[in-house]
Design a protein around this motif. Structure first.
Motif, short mmCIF file in Angstrom:
data_model
loop_
_atom_site.label_atom_id
_atom_site.label_comp_id
_atom_site.label_asym_id
_atom_site.label_seq_id
_atom_site.Cartn_x
_atom_site.Cartn_y
_atom_site.Cartn_z
N UNK A 43 9.08 -35.52 79.07
CA UNK A 43 10.06 -35.32 78.00
C UNK A 43 9.38 -35.18 76.66
N UNK A 44 9.74 -34.12 75.97
CA UNK A 44 9.34 -33.86 74.60
C UNK A 44 10.36 -32.86 74.06
N UNK A 45 10.87 -33.08 72.85
CA UNK A 45 11.91 -32.19 72.33
C UNK A 45 11.56 -30.71 72.34
N UNK A 46 10.31 -30.37 72.10
CA UNK A 46 9.92 -28.95 72.05
C UNK A 46 9.55 -28.38 73.41
N UNK A 61 3.97 -19.54 71.40
CA UNK A 61 3.57 -20.57 72.37
C UNK A 61 2.59 -21.58 71.77
N UNK A 62 1.62 -21.12 71.03
CA UNK A 62 0.61 -22.03 70.47
C UNK A 62 1.24 -23.06 69.55
N UNK A 63 2.12 -22.63 68.69
CA UNK A 63 2.80 -23.54 67.76
C UNK A 63 3.65 -24.56 68.52
N UNK A 64 4.42 -24.09 69.49
CA UNK A 64 5.25 -24.99 70.28
C UNK A 64 4.39 -25.94 71.13
N UNK A 65 3.29 -25.44 71.65
CA UNK A 65 2.39 -26.29 72.43
C UNK A 65 1.84 -27.41 71.55
N UNK A 66 1.47 -27.09 70.32
CA UNK A 66 0.99 -28.11 69.39
C UNK A 66 2.07 -29.16 69.12
N UNK A 67 3.32 -28.73 69.00
CA UNK A 67 4.43 -29.68 68.81
C UNK A 67 4.59 -30.58 70.03
N UNK A 68 4.48 -29.99 71.21
CA UNK A 68 4.59 -30.78 72.45
C UNK A 68 3.49 -31.85 72.49
N UNK A 69 2.28 -31.47 72.09
CA UNK A 69 1.18 -32.44 72.06
C UNK A 69 1.51 -33.60 71.13
N UNK A 70 2.00 -33.30 69.96
CA UNK A 70 2.36 -34.35 69.00
C UNK A 70 3.50 -35.22 69.53
N UNK A 71 4.56 -34.58 70.00
CA UNK A 71 5.74 -35.30 70.47
C UNK A 71 5.45 -36.17 71.69
N UNK A 72 4.50 -35.75 72.49
CA UNK A 72 4.16 -36.50 73.71
C UNK A 72 3.13 -37.59 73.46
N UNK A 73 2.62 -37.67 72.24
CA UNK A 73 1.61 -38.67 71.92
C UNK A 73 0.26 -38.38 72.56
N UNK A 74 -0.01 -37.12 72.83
CA UNK A 74 -1.28 -36.75 73.47
C UNK A 74 -2.39 -36.49 72.46
N UNK A 75 -2.09 -36.61 71.20
CA UNK A 75 -3.10 -36.45 70.15
C UNK A 75 -3.38 -37.82 69.53
N UNK A 76 -4.55 -38.10 69.10
CA UNK A 76 -5.74 -37.28 69.20
C UNK A 76 -6.30 -37.31 70.62
N UNK A 77 -7.06 -36.28 70.94
CA UNK A 77 -7.68 -36.19 72.25
C UNK A 77 -8.94 -37.04 72.27
N UNK A 78 -8.91 -38.13 73.00
CA UNK A 78 -10.10 -38.97 73.15
C UNK A 78 -10.92 -38.45 74.32
N UNK A 79 -12.24 -38.55 74.20
CA UNK A 79 -13.11 -38.00 75.26
C UNK A 79 -12.86 -38.67 76.61
N UNK A 80 -12.56 -39.97 76.60
CA UNK A 80 -12.30 -40.65 77.88
C UNK A 80 -10.99 -40.19 78.50
N UNK A 81 -9.99 -39.86 77.66
CA UNK A 81 -8.73 -39.32 78.18
C UNK A 81 -8.95 -37.94 78.78
N UNK A 82 -9.78 -37.15 78.12
CA UNK A 82 -10.06 -35.81 78.60
C UNK A 82 -10.84 -35.86 79.92
N UNK A 83 -11.81 -36.75 80.01
CA UNK A 83 -12.56 -36.89 81.26
C UNK A 83 -11.64 -37.33 82.39
N UNK A 84 -10.77 -38.28 82.12
CA UNK A 84 -9.81 -38.74 83.12
C UNK A 84 -8.90 -37.59 83.54
#
Length: 169
Positions: A43-46, A61-84
């Motif tokens: 779930x994310x509004x965008x 798409x890029x702008x909406x994708x960035x909004x989804x990242x923010x709304x989902x709490x996936x930012x900032x991208x930590x290296x350990x999250x990315x590795x996982x």
């Protein structure tokens, strides 16, 4: 696709957006990720806006994708999250190969390029990496079928090893 795999692929795409233009995910891929995430009940509004873009609207798409990242709490991208996320994606692709839902050639290349290469070629993924490299070198069909079978077996072994390690912890 489950929510964990969908979020992992989104994290990986977010990291890839920082790369050189020719290495970035396409707008069409971002829309597909949105659709996969929506189908996985993320779930994310965008998200419905991203998933519902028509081909002529892909430049958004890029702008909406960035909004989804923010709304989902996936930012900032930590290296350990990315590795996982890369490990999760490798497991998901391996599972898709074993379940005959993903072509072994395509799956091996995805694991090789999107997970193993970015994780500095871990031992657990090396058999699949070696087979993906062999597929790039060979053109004869009978040999490719043998390698496809070997990729499926290597994916099954990887999943069995991962399951055993996760239950041992």
């Amino acid at each position: 696709m489950d929510a964990v795999a969908a979020v992992s692929l989104i994290r990986m795409a977010a990291a890839d957006l920082t790369m050189a233009p020719w290495q970035r995910p396409s707008n069409a891929y971002l829309v597909q990720l949105g659709l996969d995430a929506l189908m996985a009940d993320i779930e994310a509004p965008s998200l419905p806006l991203l998933a519902g873009l028509a081909r002529g609207e892909y430049p958004q798409a890029r702008e909406l994708f960035d909004l989804v990242l923010e709304e989902s709490g996936l930012l900032p991208l930590a290296s350990e999250d990315l590795a996982k996320a890369r490990w999760t994606a490798a497991r998901w692709w391996a599972d898709q190969i074993v379940a005959c839902q993903l072509d072994p050639v395509q799956g091996a290349k995805l694991i090789y390029q999107e997970s193993a290469a970015e994780l500095d070629y871990p031992d657990a993924l090396q058999p699949i990496v070696d087979l993906a490299r062999a597929l790039d070198l060979r053109n004869d069909q009978p040999d490719q079928q043998r390698i496809r079978d070997q990729v499926t077996a290597a994916a099954r072994d990887f999943l069995a090893t991962e399951t055993h390690q996760n239950h041992s912890l």
